[in-house]
Design a protein around this motif. Sequence first.
Motif, short mmCIF file in Angstrom:
data_model
loop_
_atom_site.label_atom_id
_atom_site.label_comp_id
_atom_site.label_asym_id
_atom_site.label_seq_id
_atom_site.Cartn_x
_atom_site.Cartn_y
_atom_site.Cartn_z
N PRO A 331 43.72 59.78 32.58
CA PRO A 331 44.40 61.07 32.37
C PRO A 331 43.65 62.25 32.97
O PRO A 331 44.26 63.31 33.19
CB PRO A 331 44.47 61.17 30.85
N ASP A 332 42.36 62.09 33.23
CA ASP A 332 41.58 63.21 33.75
C ASP A 332 41.48 63.21 35.27
O ASP A 332 40.76 64.03 35.85
CB ASP A 332 40.16 63.19 33.16
N ALA A 333 42.18 62.28 35.93
CA ALA A 333 42.20 62.22 37.39
C ALA A 333 43.49 62.82 37.91
O ALA A 333 44.51 62.86 37.22
CB ALA A 333 42.06 60.78 37.87
N VAL A 334 43.43 63.31 39.15
CA VAL A 334 44.64 63.76 39.84
C VAL A 334 45.09 62.62 40.74
O VAL A 334 44.43 62.31 41.74
CB VAL A 334 44.37 65.03 40.66
N LEU A 335 46.20 61.98 40.38
CA LEU A 335 46.67 60.82 41.14
C LEU A 335 47.34 61.29 42.43
O LEU A 335 48.31 62.05 42.40
CB LEU A 335 47.64 60.01 40.30
N VAL A 336 46.82 60.80 43.53
CA VAL A 336 47.38 61.13 44.83
C VAL A 336 48.34 60.04 45.30
O VAL A 336 49.37 60.32 45.90
CB VAL A 336 46.25 61.34 45.86
N ASP A 337 48.01 58.78 45.00
CA ASP A 337 48.86 57.68 45.44
C ASP A 337 48.62 56.47 44.54
O ASP A 337 47.48 56.19 44.16
CB ASP A 337 48.56 57.32 46.90
N VAL A 338 49.70 55.77 44.18
CA VAL A 338 49.63 54.53 43.41
C VAL A 338 50.42 53.48 44.17
O VAL A 338 51.62 53.65 44.41
CB VAL A 338 50.20 54.70 41.99
N GLU A 339 49.76 52.39 44.51
CA GLU A 339 50.41 51.30 45.25
C GLU A 339 50.15 49.99 44.54
O GLU A 339 49.08 49.79 43.95
CB GLU A 339 49.87 51.25 46.68
N GLU A 340 51.14 49.10 44.57
CA GLU A 340 51.01 47.80 43.92
C GLU A 340 50.85 46.71 44.96
O GLU A 340 51.57 46.66 45.96
CB GLU A 340 52.23 47.51 43.05
N GLU A 341 49.89 45.83 44.69
CA GLU A 341 49.69 44.64 45.53
C GLU A 341 50.00 43.43 44.66
O GLU A 341 49.14 42.94 43.93
CB GLU A 341 48.25 44.61 46.05
N CYS A 342 51.26 42.98 44.73
CA CYS A 342 51.77 41.96 43.80
C CYS A 342 51.86 40.61 44.49
O CYS A 342 52.49 40.48 45.54
CB CYS A 342 53.15 42.39 43.28
N ALA A 343 51.24 39.59 43.87
CA ALA A 343 51.25 38.25 44.45
C ALA A 343 52.66 37.67 44.50
O ALA A 343 53.03 36.97 45.45
CB ALA A 343 50.32 37.33 43.66
N ALA A 344 53.49 37.94 43.47
CA ALA A 344 54.82 37.35 43.40
C ALA A 344 55.75 37.89 44.47
O ALA A 344 56.67 37.18 44.90
CB ALA A 344 55.43 37.61 42.02
N THR A 345 55.53 39.10 44.91
CA THR A 345 56.41 39.69 45.92
C THR A 345 55.78 39.70 47.30
O THR A 345 56.35 40.26 48.23
CB THR A 345 56.76 41.13 45.52
#
Length: 428
Positions: A331-345
């Motif tokens: 909560p104390d970070a400023v999120l610039v980018d969130v990406e998912e690396e999913c094995a199933a997809t």
Amino acid sequence: MKALHTSDWHLGRTLGRRSRDDEFDAVLAEITAIADSVQPDLIVHSGDLFDTYRPAHKDVLRAMRCLDALARIAPTVVLGGNHDSPELFDLLGYVCTLRPDADRGRLHFVHSRGDTEPGTVLDFDSRDGRERVRLAALPYVHPNRYLHLFPGFGTTEGAYAAGLRDLQDDLLARLLDGYNPGRDVLMFTAHQYVGGSVPSYSERMWEAREPYATAATALPRVAYCALGHIHKPQPVGSGRLPARYAGSPLQMDFGESEETKSVTLVDAAPGRRTLVTPHTLHSGRRLARFHGTLEELAAAAAQYRDVYLKTVIRSEEPLPRLGQRVAELVPDAVLVDVEEECAATRATVLTGADPDGNGHPDVTTAFSAYLADAGTPGQSADTVVAAFADLLNTPDSVLPHSPAEHLLTEAIATPWTGAPRSGSETTS
């Protein structure tokens, strides 16, 4: 004699759409406080004051307020970098001449338009009057605008570096003209790429390539070389020559997330070795990257306070509300980018990864390997490779012939062989 070296402020730079004005205000105040504490005889800014040729008015005001405060502490020289507008520097220099107070003439802007030979030599007395600083200043010379300056060097990439060496040699000769070895301290400042230095990759990399590089051995032999252009603070050369990139005062992008930013204090005197001391800057918000699972992020959450954070989250199955879950963990970070690396997809691209009958590797496999070498994140790479393979394996559609193409094909197949008509031809 003491000099303070700073560089590459890039005022106006943002992180995506996020303003960094508060950070710039804080770090410029920190630089001013350091200058006030050490009381240098000269302050040198080695280029890229702004991030663009046409900075916002607020950024021009921010720059002038800080430079005015620095000039009240010591004479201040600002060198034109590849991001700086010579015309704007002309305007700022003219504004400085209008000042009615005693500090008039203590702030200097040095630039090159490319239509006149760049570079100048400036003299400054030390605070106690016993020493004189002679500064040779070489602003950025654009590779596309140097041919008329160096007509005898040809048009190859190496000719640019040869031309810069010639300019440096000329400036050194001007420094030595009237040089008093018992009183004078010689300095050189330039905005250029020196071979062997390590870029941060937040620079314009086409302007920081080895074919355009100046050799460290070609730098003038002076008490100190104050360099700008590369954002990573670092010494240059083998260490025999006191030369340094001061670097940018803030981490400009995530390629600089491991860098400690600083300004440089130079202590020099005639006849003795120069002392170079970096002063760490603390005001900028840190940029950080995380690559791992949500559980690993939760365990490391404490280290991501008050940072700009870029995350790649590994998972076995798709994670719903991933952005929200990451935000709750840090909560104390400023999120610039969130990406998912999913094995199933994760896409499985092609089945023919073996070499073809001629022994050549499959082109899609080679493209996938290229993306991996380039550091493209897993899921993004999979998406691109899947699209590439789909395009590669889709047969070209056969378009119907146009009427004109049909008539032309018919005419070629059955050329006209009739006998010529009798009588004379009339031309008009």
